[in-house]
Design an enzyme around this catalytic site. Structure first.
Site, PDB file in Angstrom:
ATOM      1  N   MET A  58       6.357 -17.817  21.210  1.00 11.05           N
ATOM      2  CA  MET A  58       6.125 -16.367  21.221  1.00 11.05           C
ATOM      3  C   MET A  58       4.672 -16.038  21.573  1.00 11.05           C
ATOM      4  SD  MET A  58       6.701 -13.575  18.179  1.00 11.05           S
ATOM      5  CE  MET A  58       8.447 -13.823  18.024  1.00 11.05           C
ATOM      6  N   LYS A  91       7.066   3.110  39.964  1.00  8.34           N
ATOM      7  CA  LYS A  91       7.999   3.135  38.822  1.00  8.34           C
ATOM      8  C   LYS A  91       7.655   2.000  37.853  1.00  8.34           C
ATOM      9  CE  LYS A  91      11.274   0.537  41.634  1.00  8.34           C
ATOM     10  NZ  LYS A  91      12.351   0.690  42.620  1.00  8.34           N
ATOM     11  N   ARG A 120      25.093   1.234  45.655  1.00  7.54           N
ATOM     12  CA  ARG A 120      24.486   1.523  44.364  1.00  7.54           C
ATOM     13  C   ARG A 120      24.394   3.048  44.312  1.00  7.54           C
ATOM     14  NH1 ARG A 120      18.708  -1.091  42.988  1.00  7.54           N
ATOM     15  NH2 ARG A 120      18.158   0.549  44.445  1.00  7.54           N
ATOM     16  N   TYR A 162       8.414 -26.603  20.253  1.00  7.75           N
ATOM     17  CA  TYR A 162       9.780 -26.453  19.746  1.00  7.75           C
ATOM     18  C   TYR A 162      10.736 -27.343  20.524  1.00  7.75           C
ATOM     19  CZ  TYR A 162       8.372 -22.352  17.037  1.00  7.75           C
ATOM     20  OH  TYR A 162       7.778 -21.508  16.151  1.00  7.75           O
TER      21      TYR A 162
END
Ligand SMILES: *Cc1c(COP(=O)(O)O)cnc(C)c1O
Length: 374
Positions: free
Chosen positions: A319, A43, A140, A264
């Site tokens: 980023m 998955k 679940r 940062y």
């Protein structure tokens, strides 16, 4: 992103998917569960590794287990003739025809899905292989034990080929966990007297709860060489190999004075004059922004034997870039190779420094990262 032409790669970050490690890890599952068949769980784009690499490396599995019926179709289009299990069954009734055409096995976990099958099979559809899922305590997905027997017989009466299934909530407790025991007792009690193959074990159970293997095991994370607990020490002696190796390069070097700050917010302050390496890899590539100072990055030592050194991350993850302390690596230059995770740095160790588990980092590998299948 697929690499088809080397000249098109511009940023140096690259995820290499080692199909040999897939084969090795699958063999480890066979050794640990020799009596069981194997659903290789792929998955979430094979936990971030891509379906193509999984098909190549895990092709000797007994079946693939996944969530998205379009991934099942992709496997069939590529010629996969073995079994495919839809791990959460169908999300909508109108997927039944496609699921039948693709010869998918279905998990059935709720009353609504049973009714869809009753509707469909009374119109003469070919009966499905069904893995009927019991809620044995995780709360679940799954039918409560008291409703299980009747559900089983309804599907059996439709002609479905039935299997018993449940999922363990605490198999990552590596000692003999009482909660695993309670779930097993619940499961065994509810299926008593109804003969059908069983499926219980995820990776954690395969590694640590060998009394809960069942006829079909469902390994995920161990096939990718990471730990079910998120702690690499727990699988250190299990002979698994990391499948994804994430590499990049140093793209700039800064010479700092004592007291200079990095990145940062200036989170890191240089305790002395030092060099900082800037690496082309940031949170937009899937590197965790939560990573703390000290998260390990392997830096190539430049020797032919490809030995290297661990350098700690310093300063906030941006980023597109991270910054590392190069005091351990005087040889490092612009262009020096680094490993973010793989064999020198365990993905679980990066995850631990970021408050998460290796699963999440692997799955979060960003689409913009170039992937090569080895
Ligand atoms: C994801 C999943 C697995 C595999 O779990 P791992 O911890 O990765 O081994 C097994 N069974 C089910 C139902 C799952 O959803």
């Amino acid at each position: 992103m697929d690499v088809t032409d080397d000249s098109l790669i511009n940023r140096p970050i690259l995820a290499s998917i080692h199909t040999e490690a897939f084969r090795h890890n699958l063999n480890r599952v066979r050794e640990l569960a020799p009596e069981s068949k194997i659903w290789s769980v792929i998955k979430a784009r094979s936990y971030g590794h891509g379906l193509e690499a999984a098909l190549k490396g895990l092709g000797s599995t007994d079946g693939f287990a996944l969530l998205d019926i379009y991934d099942a179709r992709w496997l069939r289009d590529k010629g996969w003739k073995g079994r495919i299990l839809l791990l959460e069954g169908l999300f909508h009734q109108n997927e039944l025809v496609l699921a039948r055409d693709l010869a998918c096995d279905l998990v059935v976990h709720c009353e609504t899905q049973i009714q869809w099958l009753e509707d469909f099979q009374t119109k003469g559809g070919k009966p499905f292989n069904v893995f009927l899922k019991m809620n044995s305590g995780m709360n679940r997905l799954g039918l409560k034990p008291v409703l299980y027997k009747v559900a089983f017989h309804r599907l059996h009466a439709l002609g479905c080929h039935m299997h018993h299934m449940t999922h363990l909530a605490n198999a990552d407790q590596t000692d003999q966990s009482p909660t695993v025991g309670a779930q097993l007792e619940c499961f065994d009690g509810a299926i008593a007297g109804i003969a059908a193959p069983t499926s219980l074990a995820n990776s954690a159970a395969i590694l640590w709860h060998r009394n809960a293997l069942g006829d079909w095991v469902r390994p995920g994370i161990m096939l990718y060489g990471a730990s079910p607990t998120g702690n690499y020490q727990d699988i250190k002696h299990s002979h698994l190999q990391a499948v994804m190796h994430l590499h990049s390069e140093i793209i700039d070097i800064q010479e700092l004075h004592k007291g200079d700050r990095v990145g940062y917010g200036g989170r890191y302050e240089a305790p002395e004059a030092m060099r900082i390496g800037v690496i082309a890899c940031g949170y937009a590539d899937g590197y965790p922004r939560q990573a703390k100072d000290g998260t390990p990055v392997w830096v190539d030592g430049g020797a032919a034997d490809s030995s290297g050194l661990i350098c700690p991350l310093v300063g906030r993850v941006s980023m597109d870039m991270i910054t590392i302390d190069l005091r351990n690596a005087p040889q490092a230059r612009i262009g020096t190779r680094v490993e973010l995770w793989g064999t020198q740095v365990q993905v679980d160790d990066v995850a631990q420094m970021s408050g998460t588990i290796g699963y999440e980092l692997l799955c979060a590998l960003a689409p913009r990262v170039a992937v090569e299948i080895k």
